[in-house]
Design an enzyme around this catalytic site. Sequence first.
Site, PDB file in Angstrom:
ATOM      1  N   SER A 146      32.908  23.435 -24.574  1.00 12.93           N
ATOM      2  CA  SER A 146      32.343  24.295 -23.543  1.00 12.93           C
ATOM      3  C   SER A 146      32.102  25.724 -24.007  1.00 12.93           C
ATOM      4  O   SER A 146      31.128  26.360 -23.603  1.00 12.93           O
ATOM      5  CB  SER A 146      33.251  24.301 -22.305  1.00 12.93           C
ATOM      6  OG  SER A 146      33.226  23.045 -21.670  1.00 12.93           O
ATOM      7  N   TYR A 159      23.619  22.048 -31.546  1.00 14.50           N
ATOM      8  CA  TYR A 159      24.911  21.554 -31.055  1.00 14.50           C
ATOM      9  C   TYR A 159      25.211  22.097 -29.666  1.00 14.50           C
ATOM     10  O   TYR A 159      25.608  21.349 -28.761  1.00 14.50           O
ATOM     11  CB  TYR A 159      26.010  21.945 -32.040  1.00 14.50           C
ATOM     12  CG  TYR A 159      27.376  21.394 -31.686  1.00 14.50           C
ATOM     13  CD1 TYR A 159      27.687  20.059 -31.903  1.00 14.50           C
ATOM     14  CD2 TYR A 159      28.356  22.222 -31.137  1.00 14.50           C
ATOM     15  CE1 TYR A 159      28.931  19.551 -31.575  1.00 14.50           C
ATOM     16  CE2 TYR A 159      29.603  21.722 -30.810  1.00 14.50           C
ATOM     17  CZ  TYR A 159      29.892  20.389 -31.039  1.00 14.50           C
ATOM     18  OH  TYR A 159      31.130  19.899 -30.709  1.00 14.50           O
TER      19      TYR A 159
END
Length: 236
Positions: A146, A159
């Site tokens: 996160s 990513y």
Amino acid sequence: MSAQRLKDRIALITGASRGIGRATALHFAREGAHVLLLARKKKSLEPVDDEIKAAGGTASLIPLDLADGKKIDPLGPALYERFGRLDVLVGNAAILGGLRPLTHISSETWDRVMAINVTANWRLIRTLDPLLRRSEAGRAIFVTSSNVAYSGRAYWAPYSVSKAALETLAKTYAHETADSPIKVNIVDPSATATGMRAEAYPGEDQATLQTSEEVAEVIVRLALPSTKQTGQIVKA
């Protein structure tokens, strides 16, 4: 063997040949699950299978390149023929795609990161949902990052974008299964000693980081039939 909190449950783990996936597979097997080990190459899965069997557990190998979406689609029907259901899906497999400016990312790199980190998990949900619904307590667990997903960190675009998309995908599935026995959650391991972490931070002392085994215990807890939460991001 432990008290076997996952006794007789059938669990599919992607990226099972190394890192968090490998640790999770070994932990699930110790807890009594029959583990379906998925990774690109059979050769890389065989040592994990050997370790599971040496400890008295059971596993099946699924060599499959998650970038090849058309090969994911028949997985659900094939597992139905053999097992009739699936109790746990752990969507762990991911690639970093290197660290470089947005303008230097090749289309091939971008497409492969999205295919493995996002699209493969959508295809897995689509093909495995009928099997999870045949379980009395289907569980789907996805692995994120996160802090990278939402920081817009320079040079991490493929990513980070893929992980933000994965979290939205998982939360959507959680909402769509809210009236079913399926529980869908997301694990955020933070800094963990893995090969991907070493690729991103080559000078870091991995002895200072948490281990994949610690993350695996969090995933086991979310896989339990007693788990009530859904649609949550759980920090490991």
